[in-house]
Write an enzyme that holds these catalytic residues in place. Structure first.
Site, PDB file in Angstrom:
ATOM      1  N   ASN A 110       1.528   3.396  -2.800  1.00  0.00           N
ATOM      2  CA  ASN A 110       2.220   3.813  -4.039  1.00  0.00           C
ATOM      3  C   ASN A 110       1.773   5.204  -4.460  1.00  0.00           C
ATOM      4  OD1 ASN A 110       3.439   1.330  -4.161  1.00  0.00           O
ATOM      5  ND2 ASN A 110       2.041   0.486  -5.691  1.00  0.00           N
ATOM      6  N   HIS A 158       3.295   3.275  -8.822  1.00  0.00           N
ATOM      7  CA  HIS A 158       3.151   1.838  -9.096  1.00  0.00           C
ATOM      8  C   HIS A 158       4.419   1.287  -9.750  1.00  0.00           C
ATOM      9  CE1 HIS A 158      -0.866   2.134  -7.723  1.00  0.00           C
ATOM     10  NE2 HIS A 158      -1.332   2.793  -8.764  1.00  0.00           N
ATOM     11  N   ARG A 167       0.386   9.280  -9.806  1.00  0.00           N
ATOM     12  CA  ARG A 167       0.169   8.042  -9.040  1.00  0.00           C
ATOM     13  C   ARG A 167       0.780   6.839  -9.748  1.00  0.00           C
ATOM     14  NH1 ARG A 167      -3.442   7.406  -5.256  1.00  0.00           N
ATOM     15  NH2 ARG A 167      -3.893   5.308  -5.995  1.00  0.00           N
ATOM     16  N   GLU A 185     -11.962  -4.682  -5.559  1.00  0.00           N
ATOM     17  CA  GLU A 185     -12.490  -3.318  -5.347  1.00  0.00           C
ATOM     18  C   GLU A 185     -11.707  -2.256  -6.146  1.00  0.00           C
ATOM     19  OE1 GLU A 185     -11.949  -5.488  -2.624  1.00  0.00           O
ATOM     20  OE2 GLU A 185     -14.071  -5.983  -2.844  1.00  0.00           O
ATOM     21  N   ASN A 186     -10.505  -2.606  -6.614  1.00  0.00           N
ATOM     22  CA  ASN A 186      -9.658  -1.611  -7.292  1.00  0.00           C
ATOM     23  C   ASN A 186     -10.208  -1.158  -8.654  1.00  0.00           C
ATOM     24  OD1 ASN A 186      -6.512  -2.925  -6.012  1.00  0.00           O
ATOM     25  ND2 ASN A 186      -7.687  -1.166  -5.310  1.00  0.00           N
ATOM     26  N   TRP A 187     -11.233  -1.862  -9.173  1.00  0.00           N
ATOM     27  CA  TRP A 187     -11.838  -1.426 -10.448  1.00  0.00           C
ATOM     28  C   TRP A 187     -12.519  -0.070 -10.298  1.00  0.00           C
ATOM     29  CZ3 TRP A 187     -10.251  -4.227 -14.410  1.00  0.00           C
ATOM     30  CH2 TRP A 187      -9.945  -5.576 -14.209  1.00  0.00           C
ATOM     31  N   SER A 211      -8.250  -5.617   4.520  1.00  0.00           N
ATOM     32  CA  SER A 211      -8.790  -5.240   3.203  1.00  0.00           C
ATOM     33  C   SER A 211      -9.118  -6.439   2.310  1.00  0.00           C
ATOM     34  CB  SER A 211      -7.815  -4.308   2.479  1.00  0.00           C
ATOM     35  OG  SER A 211      -7.650  -3.107   3.186  1.00  0.00           O
ATOM     36  N   SER A 268      -7.114  -5.593  -6.190  1.00  0.00           N
ATOM     37  CA  SER A 268      -8.250  -6.206  -5.502  1.00  0.00           C
ATOM     38  C   SER A 268      -9.505  -6.124  -6.365  1.00  0.00           C
ATOM     39  CB  SER A 268      -8.493  -5.504  -4.168  1.00  0.00           C
ATOM     40  OG  SER A 268      -9.100  -4.251  -4.393  1.00  0.00           O
ATOM     41  N   ASP A 284       0.822  -1.215   0.000  1.00  0.00           N
ATOM     42  CA  ASP A 284       0.000   0.000   0.000  1.00  0.00           C
ATOM     43  C   ASP A 284       0.860   1.271   0.000  1.00  0.00           C
ATOM     44  OD1 ASP A 284      -2.355   1.369  -0.014  1.00  0.00           O
ATOM     45  OD2 ASP A 284      -2.782   1.121   2.121  1.00  0.00           O
TER      46      ASP A 284
HETATM   47  C1  FPP Z   1      -1.693   0.130  -3.509  1.00  0.00           C
HETATM   48  O1  FPP Z   1      -1.234   1.453  -3.421  1.00  0.00           O
HETATM   49  C2  FPP Z   1      -1.065  -0.532  -4.659  1.00  0.00           C
HETATM   50  C3  FPP Z   1      -1.727  -1.064  -5.720  1.00  0.00           C
HETATM   51  C4  FPP Z   1      -3.200  -1.059  -5.863  1.00  0.00           C
HETATM   52  C5  FPP Z   1      -0.979  -1.678  -6.848  1.00  0.00           C
HETATM   53  C6  FPP Z   1       0.159  -2.524  -6.396  1.00  0.00           C
HETATM   54  C7  FPP Z   1       0.904  -2.987  -7.582  1.00  0.00           C
HETATM   55  C8  FPP Z   1       2.266  -3.025  -7.676  1.00  0.00           C
HETATM   56  C9  FPP Z   1       3.172  -2.656  -6.557  1.00  0.00           C
HETATM   57  C10 FPP Z   1       2.884  -3.521  -8.916  1.00  0.00           C
HETATM   58  C11 FPP Z   1       2.998  -5.031  -8.856  1.00  0.00           C
HETATM   59  C12 FPP Z   1       3.558  -5.534 -10.112  1.00  0.00           C
HETATM   60  C13 FPP Z   1       3.490  -6.821 -10.515  1.00  0.00           C
HETATM   61  C14 FPP Z   1       4.181  -7.191 -11.771  1.00  0.00           C
HETATM   62  C15 FPP Z   1       2.764  -7.846  -9.781  1.00  0.00           C
HETATM   63  P1  FPP Z   1      -2.293   2.615  -3.632  1.00  0.00           P
HETATM   64  O2  FPP Z   1      -2.369   2.925  -5.078  1.00  0.00           O
HETATM   65  O3  FPP Z   1      -3.573   2.198  -2.997  1.00  0.00           O
HETATM   66  O4  FPP Z   1      -1.626   3.794  -2.850  1.00  0.00           O
HETATM   67  P2  FPP Z   1      -2.414   4.903  -2.033  1.00  0.00           P
HETATM   68  O5  FPP Z   1      -3.107   4.185  -0.913  1.00  0.00           O
HETATM   69  O6  FPP Z   1      -1.335   5.802  -1.565  1.00  0.00           O
HETATM   70  O7  FPP Z   1      -3.378   5.561  -2.976  1.00  0.00           O
END
Ligand code: FPP
Length: 263
Positions: A42, A57, A53, A87-89, A216, A85, A40
């Site tokens: 990114n 990633h 953002r 829910e991420n859609w 989550s 997840s 979490d």
């Molecule tokens: C959550 O941070 C992160 C994600 C929804 C994506 C995670 C994916 C990667 C780290 C890439 C993985 C790559 C492979 C090849 C498997 P967030 O976006 O929810 O951050 P925030 O809470 O600060 O908004």
């Protein structure tokens, strides 16, 4: 060799060996068998850097490679990461599209090296909901690594723990409807065998970055007796040293599994 990355997505370092100074604090007989990571922060990290953002990633991929290679060096049996997840859609289409492209590209780029490192990759979740080209790439990577005997690396994509349990129950109901199953046939082992993580040891340690302290909808069944490690650091800032710190915290936990400790 799959290598550990520092600096940029393309800068690698070797998998750490047992005598690496990085591992000095490790208690080798008290390691988790299965680690689950909620990657979490990114987006928050990128915003703090004045970046989009999506750049967060990309940096998250770099962290993931470091954590995978460290897990291999530690000799862990399984690592499961929450990449996307159910829910991420709800996120903006541009971000969702970026993530799907990132998964597809990274998989194509890294699968040979992971294979050479004896990694067994598996994607868990409702995979039929993913873009067709990603599904194809997943099939190729899983087939390539199917007979490997090293770390089990599960990437949760379009995954939800409740959804996984619903799918398992549907399989049970289908068997019952065919007359092949009595209620008393259903036990923990059977349910476990119907989950996406079938064959993996239970999760011992859940790591979540970026300050929030919740599960989550991740690995609900598998984490029944897991220990939790939370850090304020965002995922792109989480280093192999931080990961080793999580291992040392885990080693000090008193795990009773509902019983009494032996002291
Ligand atoms: C959550 O941070 C992160 C994600 C929804 C994506 C995670 C994916 C990667 C780290 C890439 C993985 C790559 C492979 C090849 C498997 P967030 O976006 O929810 O951050 P925030 O809470 O600060 O908004």
């Amino acid at each position: 060799m799959l290598k550990k990355i520092f600096g940029s997505v393309d800068a690698y370092k070797e998998i750490p060996q047992r005598d690496d100074p990085l591992f000095a604090p490790i208690e080798w007989d008290k390691l988790p068998r299965h680690v689950a990571a909620i990657m979490d922060g990114n987006g928050r990290w990128a915003k703090g850097q004045g970046l989009l953002r999506t750049a967060g990633h990309s940096s998250g991929v770099r962290t993931l490679k470091g954590i995978l290679s460290t897990s291999i060096g530690l000799g862990l049996e399984a690592l499961t990461v929450y990449a996307f997840s159910t829910e991420n859609w709800k996120r903006p289409t541009t971000e969702v599209d970026f993530l799907m492209k990132l998964f597809t590209e990274q998989l194509a780029k890294e699968m040979q090296e992971m294979h050479e490192d004896n990694v067994r990759i598996r994607f868990i979740g409702r995979l039929e909901g993913l873009p067709k080209n990603l599904q194809k790439q997943i099939r190729e990577a899983e087939e390539l690594m199917a007979n490997n005997t090293g770390i089990r690396f599960n990437v949760a994509t379009n995954y939800g723990g409740q959804d996984e349990l619903v799918r398992a129950m549907q399989k049970v109901a289908a068997q019952a409807a065919q007359g092949n199953l009595k209620p008393e046939d259903i036990d923990e082992a059977m349910v476990e065998g119907l989950l996406d993580t079938a064959g993996d040891p239970p999760v011992d340690l859940v790591i979540r970055t970026s300050g929030d302290q919740r599960l989550s909808n991740f690995l609900l069944w598998q984490s029944a007796y897991a220990e939790f490690y939370f850090t304020e650091k965002n995922w792109p800032e989480f280093t192999p040293e931080d990961y080793v710190d999580a291992m040392t915290v885990f080693a000090k936990r008193d795990r009773r599994f509902g019983g009494l400790n032996k002291k």
